[in-house]
Design a protein around this motif. Sequence first.
Motif, PDB file in Angstrom:
ATOM      1  N   CYS A  65       4.646   6.403 -81.044  1.00 21.59           N
ATOM      2  CA  CYS A  65       5.545   6.749 -82.131  1.00 21.59           C
ATOM      3  C   CYS A  65       6.227   5.509 -82.716  1.00 21.59           C
ATOM      4  O   CYS A  65       6.726   4.661 -82.000  1.00 21.59           O
ATOM      5  N   ALA A  68       9.818   5.240 -81.660  1.00 15.80           N
ATOM      6  CA  ALA A  68       9.988   4.772 -80.283  1.00 15.80           C
ATOM      7  C   ALA A  68       9.855   3.256 -80.230  1.00 15.80           C
ATOM      8  O   ALA A  68      10.513   2.587 -79.432  1.00 15.80           O
ATOM      9  N   CYS A  73      14.161   7.763 -79.087  1.00 15.73           N
ATOM     10  CA  CYS A  73      15.049   8.816 -78.591  1.00 15.73           C
ATOM     11  C   CYS A  73      15.421   8.585 -77.125  1.00 15.73           C
ATOM     12  O   CYS A  73      14.616   8.072 -76.349  1.00 15.73           O
ATOM     13  N   CYS A  76      13.083  10.147 -74.387  1.00 13.15           N
ATOM     14  CA  CYS A  76      11.627  10.146 -74.574  1.00 13.15           C
ATOM     15  C   CYS A  76      10.954   8.946 -73.918  1.00 13.15           C
ATOM     16  O   CYS A  76      11.192   7.802 -74.310  1.00 13.15           O
ATOM     17  N   LYS A 190      17.824  10.553 -82.641  1.00 11.46           N
ATOM     18  CA  LYS A 190      16.690  10.875 -83.519  1.00 11.46           C
ATOM     19  C   LYS A 190      17.195  10.799 -84.949  1.00 11.46           C
ATOM     20  O   LYS A 190      18.264  11.300 -85.254  1.00 11.46           O
TER      21      LYS A 190
HETATM   22  S1  SF4 Z   1      10.934  12.137 -79.112  1.00 13.18           S
HETATM   23 FE1  SF4 Z   1      11.636  10.459 -80.461  1.00 13.18          FE
HETATM   24  S2  SF4 Z   1      10.823   8.542 -79.599  1.00 13.18           S
HETATM   25 FE2  SF4 Z   1       9.709  10.282 -78.642  1.00 13.18          FE
HETATM   26  S3  SF4 Z   1       7.859  10.574 -79.837  1.00 13.18           S
HETATM   27 FE3  SF4 Z   1       9.391  11.951 -80.733  1.00 13.18          FE
HETATM   28  S4  SF4 Z   1      10.469  10.737 -82.354  1.00 13.18           S
HETATM   29 FE4  SF4 Z   1       9.296   9.313 -81.080  1.00 13.18          FE
END
Ligand code: SF4
Length: 355
Positions: A65, A68, A73, A76, A190
Amino acid sequence: MDQPSYDVYELEKGMDAHNLTMREIRSHNQRTYDSKSPTRIWIDEDNTPSGIYKSLTIILNTGGCRWARAGGCTMCGYVAESVAGGSVSHEDLLAQIQVALDYEKQKNIHCGQIKIYTSGSFFDEREIPPTTREEIAKIFSNRDRIVIESLPDFVTEQKISDFTNMDLSVDIAIGLETASDRIRHDCINKYFTFEDFIAASTIANQAGAGIKAYLLLKPPFLSEVEAITDMIDSIDQVSPYAHTISMNPSNVQRHTLVEQLYFSHGYRPPWLWSISSILRETAKTNIIVVSDPVGAGSDRGPHNCGSCDDIVFRSIKDFNLRQDPSVLSEPSCDCQETWKFILENETGYNLPLLH
Ligand code: SF4
Ligand SMILES: [Zn+2]
């Protein structure tokens, strides 16, 4: 209370501070992954608007992501499971799909539903280029339904039409986490808003697709009772825009802020009793609400006292398919009293009252 203030965008404050911390935590990850193998594959059963389906779930390894990589997040850890470097070739992505098809063949099952997650956004063309997306749509054109995970910003009618043109019923899975912009920004880090989610759901509906919303039970910094209230409130607010809500109880993933809090006795995953109580409460609504508590019964996952975890977990799984709240009332245990005490006494400044 519901609007994040503008200072979340200031350097080294709010969201910027969260991202700095998350980048630092993630930099300790040294593992590498094979770009020709999906991160995970499994077969399970799902309740959908057109009945119960066997689903082939594929977590594609795409480089992860974008958000990320900026920090991401607080709960995550998926990016830690992604190929480093941020991109995987068309050939390797198709090789991953082939691994999933071989797995399904080996199990001797033809799944009517395919669920594709990327630990990011399938519709982000940096992760999945347009030609790969079109090819994947063709490969799965012999199925009934497909669930595709994406952040709201990447959802367009044209991308969805690659799948609807193959006569597939399409659901877009969006990790909204909560209807509260304040909690999504300040506890989860987020970046998008509830309005962005509504806009994506409108686009999806115009393209003939449905929405499956993912909500997070118990982000960090919320007490058990605040987490339950936020979930019930969120389900209520989201129900006009989605046909299914998947309530994801938080679990402690590696290389995350939640893990740091957990090791410093600042975080406990939710109780399984909280999940049952929410499902009982929301069973009256028209929307399908399901929950698949990952890591249930373990210290890092949603858990009760240890002796009743298994039976409560099984009642939740049973509810997912039958949507009959009476199955949730069957299990009982002395630890329900402890859980009730925590609901009454845990607050934002003394949590967790008990691990
Ligand atoms: S939870 Fe947040 S960091 Fe994880 S994949 Fe989804 S948007 Fe990306
Ligand atoms: Zn118990």
